[in-house]
Design an enzyme around this catalytic site. Structure first.
Site, PDB file in Angstrom:
ATOM      1  N   THR A 168       0.678  -1.226   0.110  1.00  0.00           N
ATOM      2  CA  THR A 168       0.164   0.131  -0.022  1.00  0.00           C
ATOM      3  C   THR A 168       1.015   1.186   0.160  1.00  0.00           C
ATOM      4  O   THR A 168       0.645   2.204  -0.644  1.00  0.00           O
ATOM      5  CB  THR A 168      -0.973   0.022   1.249  1.00  0.00           C
ATOM      6  OG1 THR A 168      -1.629  -1.149   1.038  1.00  0.00           O
ATOM      7  CG2 THR A 168      -1.856   1.060   1.039  1.00  0.00           C
TER       8      THR A 168
ATOM      9  N   ASN B  94      -5.683 -10.452  -7.181  1.00  0.00           N
ATOM     10  CA  ASN B  94      -5.813 -11.109  -5.783  1.00  0.00           C
ATOM     11  C   ASN B  94      -7.201 -11.678  -5.783  1.00  0.00           C
ATOM     12  O   ASN B  94      -7.132 -12.683  -4.849  1.00  0.00           O
ATOM     13  CB  ASN B  94      -5.636  -9.881  -4.535  1.00  0.00           C
ATOM     14  CG  ASN B  94      -6.579  -8.603  -5.016  1.00  0.00           C
ATOM     15  OD1 ASN B  94      -6.379  -8.010  -5.941  1.00  0.00           O
ATOM     16  ND2 ASN B  94      -7.353  -8.355  -3.909  1.00  0.00           N
TER      17      ASN B  94
ATOM     18  N   GLN C  52       0.609 -10.084  -5.766  1.00  0.00           N
ATOM     19  CA  GLN C  52       0.222 -11.570  -5.409  1.00  0.00           C
ATOM     20  C   GLN C  52       1.058 -12.264  -6.499  1.00  0.00           C
ATOM     21  O   GLN C  52       1.161 -13.566  -6.371  1.00  0.00           O
ATOM     22  CB  GLN C  52      -1.165 -11.498  -5.944  1.00  0.00           C
ATOM     23  CG  GLN C  52      -2.365 -10.994  -5.080  1.00  0.00           C
ATOM     24  CD  GLN C  52      -2.378 -11.540  -3.858  1.00  0.00           C
ATOM     25  OE1 GLN C  52      -1.919 -12.896  -3.835  1.00  0.00           O
ATOM     26  NE2 GLN C  52      -2.891 -11.020  -2.833  1.00  0.00           N
TER      27      GLN C  52
ATOM     28  N   SER D 111       4.541  -7.193  -1.026  1.00  0.00           N
ATOM     29  CA  SER D 111       4.482  -7.085   0.388  1.00  0.00           C
ATOM     30  C   SER D 111       5.007  -8.491   0.903  1.00  0.00           C
ATOM     31  O   SER D 111       4.948  -9.370   0.214  1.00  0.00           O
ATOM     32  CB  SER D 111       3.222  -6.934   0.939  1.00  0.00           C
ATOM     33  OG  SER D 111       2.720  -5.733   1.058  1.00  0.00           O
ATOM     34  N   GLY D 112       5.593  -8.354   2.103  1.00  0.00           N
ATOM     35  CA  GLY D 112       6.437  -9.576   2.698  1.00  0.00           C
ATOM     36  C   GLY D 112       5.450 -10.548   3.113  1.00  0.00           C
ATOM     37  O   GLY D 112       5.749 -11.801   3.081  1.00  0.00           O
ATOM     38  N   HIS D 113       4.143 -10.222   3.592  1.00  0.00           N
ATOM     39  CA  HIS D 113       3.464 -11.186   4.332  1.00  0.00           C
ATOM     40  C   HIS D 113       2.592 -12.026   3.063  1.00  0.00           C
ATOM     41  O   HIS D 113       1.903 -12.855   3.700  1.00  0.00           O
ATOM     42  CB  HIS D 113       2.395 -10.319   5.212  1.00  0.00           C
ATOM     43  CG  HIS D 113       1.357  -9.590   4.553  1.00  0.00           C
ATOM     44  ND1 HIS D 113       0.106  -9.758   4.538  1.00  0.00           N
ATOM     45  CD2 HIS D 113       1.439  -8.385   3.873  1.00  0.00           C
ATOM     46  CE1 HIS D 113      -0.737  -8.937   3.840  1.00  0.00           C
ATOM     47  NE2 HIS D 113       0.158  -7.990   3.526  1.00  0.00           N
TER      48      HIS D 113
ATOM     49  N   THR E 158      13.705   5.266  10.497  1.00  0.00           N
ATOM     50  CA  THR E 158      14.463   4.396  10.837  1.00  0.00           C
ATOM     51  C   THR E 158      14.132   2.761  10.245  1.00  0.00           C
ATOM     52  O   THR E 158      13.036   2.493  10.205  1.00  0.00           O
ATOM     53  CB  THR E 158      14.329   4.267  12.496  1.00  0.00           C
ATOM     54  OG1 THR E 158      14.906   5.337  13.035  1.00  0.00           O
ATOM     55  CG2 THR E 158      15.285   3.177  13.146  1.00  0.00           C
TER      56      THR E 158
ATOM     57  N   CYS F 126      -9.047  -6.527   2.421  1.00  0.00           N
ATOM     58  CA  CYS F 126      -8.674  -5.134   2.265  1.00  0.00           C
ATOM     59  C   CYS F 126      -9.939  -4.224   2.473  1.00  0.00           C
ATOM     60  O   CYS F 126     -10.097  -3.184   3.031  1.00  0.00           O
ATOM     61  CB  CYS F 126      -7.594  -4.451   1.684  1.00  0.00           C
ATOM     62  SG  CYS F 126      -6.355  -5.349   1.468  1.00  0.00           S
TER      63      CYS F 126
HETATM   64  N1  PLP Z   1      -2.146  -5.084  -3.972  1.00  0.00           N
HETATM   65  C1  PLP Z   1      -2.679  -6.356  -4.044  1.00  0.00           C
HETATM   66  C2  PLP Z   1      -2.798  -7.095  -5.455  1.00  0.00           C
HETATM   67  C3  PLP Z   1      -3.062  -6.946  -2.899  1.00  0.00           C
HETATM   68  O1  PLP Z   1      -3.504  -8.396  -2.578  1.00  0.00           O
HETATM   69  C4  PLP Z   1      -2.732  -6.234  -1.524  1.00  0.00           C
HETATM   70  C5  PLP Z   1      -3.059  -6.831  -0.491  1.00  0.00           C
HETATM   71  O2  PLP Z   1      -4.128  -7.585  -0.335  1.00  0.00           O
HETATM   72  C6  PLP Z   1      -2.221  -4.989  -1.560  1.00  0.00           C
HETATM   73  C7  PLP Z   1      -1.892  -4.457  -2.690  1.00  0.00           C
HETATM   74  C8  PLP Z   1      -1.997  -4.077  -0.416  1.00  0.00           C
HETATM   75  O3  PLP Z   1      -0.973  -4.822   0.502  1.00  0.00           O
HETATM   76  P1  PLP Z   1      -0.748  -4.299   1.972  1.00  0.00           P
HETATM   77  O4  PLP Z   1      -1.964  -4.427   2.476  1.00  0.00           O
HETATM   78  O5  PLP Z   1       0.351  -5.512   2.315  1.00  0.00           O
HETATM   79  O6  PLP Z   1      -0.164  -3.147   2.053  1.00  0.00           O
END
Ligand code: PLP
Length: 393
Positions: free
Chosen positions: A76, A155, A183, A203-205, A244, A336
């Site tokens: 994001t 996603n 994704q 994103s890492g997660h 930081t 989200c």
């Molecule tokens: N873009 C896509 C395609 C995603 O699936 C997501 C999270 O579901 C995001 C952006 C946002 O990622 P984050 O919530 O890790 O910032």
């Protein structure tokens, strides 16, 4: 969840369980090696070196140079930095941005915000397959277009967009190209040079790494891409993003990227087989179909329409199975935006009516799913669908 209950987690596009090896690599930087990576003493140098190694690992996964990587708090933030950055940095050239109606809300809402600041945004339609048609971009692009932003993989449906071809159209018109690869990274091979993208984020997660850390690739080869900072301060990340550094998170992201790189083929083989088994078993239930193209799709995702079934009721039912210690976690859209009661904007953009969109479920598998879990999930879903249809008949 009670102590005896176990979750069959089929919602890996929302987030993933951290890989134990990732956690182990982070632990020293949460405990003994807690120094600030900007400190010049030996303690700080150790943290700085760990960040450097991680930057190389992240870059290597996407075919970039390490100095083209900016660490952020996740996709994001990276999307905001990239899109707002191009909007500000290239406004003397034009104020037109092109994106797609099926993008993640992080892209759509950033673009909508820019509309309030005087930018013009075109939201391209998608075909029922979920794919953007190249002709649509050719029709919309002008010499005022400064940025085209198209995600690599969706996603909700897993649809993989023809990013290389789209980027080439953008460049021919003198626009930059950004791809939200949240994704796709770690699942499909990505080479930023081959794709021809100028900005790319993840994103890492989503790749068995920690939450709260991600990366933005900013092209520095050839004509450098310049994006003004969103966060001002100590000039970290070469002035692109002050604050930081999250050393444990960055180390975790680096390990997650290395593991995704070396295990990509074996993970695909295992997960695709399970996804295909799940999908073909669910498609034997009457009144079911797959949403979106199945040819150009992530190996872990299946979005299925269960006619006459309310997806919220199905999600609830799978999470509250009477006398069962195994709960199935699935979703009906992006986590989200799951607090809103709107139908999925991705499915409606593909042409589904609202009722069908509200009857669709996203299954997103991950590397920790097992054959036994898929067998249990198939039975539970079948039973719940039958039960819900009986109740509503
Ligand atoms: N873009 C896509 C395609 C995603 O699936 C997501 C999270 O579901 C995001 C952006 C946002 O990622 P984050 O919530 O890790 O910032």
């Amino acid at each position: 969840m009670t102590a005896k209950q176990r979750i069959i987690f089929l919602d890996n596009n929302s987030t993933t369980q951290i890989d134990k090896r990732v956690l182990d690599s982070m632990m020293p930087y949460l405990t003994d090696e807690f120094a600030n990576a900007s400190s010049t003493h030996q303690f700080g140098v150790t943290a700085h070196d760990a960040v450097k190694t991680s930057r190389k690992r992240v870059a290597s996964l996407i075919g970039a140079d390490h100095h083209e990587i900016i660490f952020t708090s996740g996709s994001t933030e990276a999307i905001n930095l990239a899109i707002k950055g191009v909007a500000e940095g290239y406004q003397s050239k034009g104020k037109h941005i092109i994106t797609v109606s099926s993008e993640h809300s992080a892209v759509l809402d950033t673009c909508r915000y820019l509309e309030t600041k005087g930018h013009q945004v075109t939201f391209l339609p998608i075909a029922p397959t979920g794919l953007v048609e190249l002709e649509e971009l050719k029709k919309a692009i002008t010499d005022q277009t400064i940025l085209v932003s198209v995600m690599l993989a969706n996603n909700e449906t897993g649809t993989i967009q023809p990013v290389k071809e789209l980027a080439s159209i953008a460049h021919n018109a003198g626009a930059l190209f950004m791809s939200d690869a949240t994704q796709a990274v770690g699942k499909i091979p990505i080479d930023v040079e081959d794709l021809g993208v100028d900005l790319l984020c993840f994103s890492g997660h989503k790749i068995y790494g920690p939450k709260g850390v991600g990366a933005l690739y900013v092209r520095q080869k050839g004509e450098r891409v310049k994006v003004p900072a969103l966060l001002h301060g100590g000039g970290h990340e070469r002035g692109f993003r002050s604050g930081t550094l999250n050393v444990p998170g960055i180390v975790g992201l680096g390990t997650a990227c290395s593991l995704a790189h070396s295990e990509m083929a074996s993970t695909k083989k295992k997960v695709e087989k399970l996804r295909d088994q799940l999908e073909s078993a669910l498609l034997t239930i009457p009144g079911t179909s797959v949403n979106g193209a199945t040819a150009q799709r992530l190996f872990n995702t299946s979005n299925i329409l269960f006619k006459g079934v309310d997806s919220d009721a199905l999600i609830l039912g799978l999470g509250n199975l009477e006398n069962s210690s195994l709960l199935v976690a699935v979703s009906n859209g992006s986590a989200c935006t799951s607090t809103s009661i709107q139908p999925s904007h991705v499915l409606t953009a593909m042409g589904l009516d609202e009722v069908s969109a509200f009857s669709s479920i996203r299954f997103s598998l991950g590397k920790f799913n097992t054959q036994e879990e898929i067998n249990v999930a198939i039975n539970s879903i079948r039973l719940q669908v039958e039960k819900l249809r009986l109740l509503s008949s």
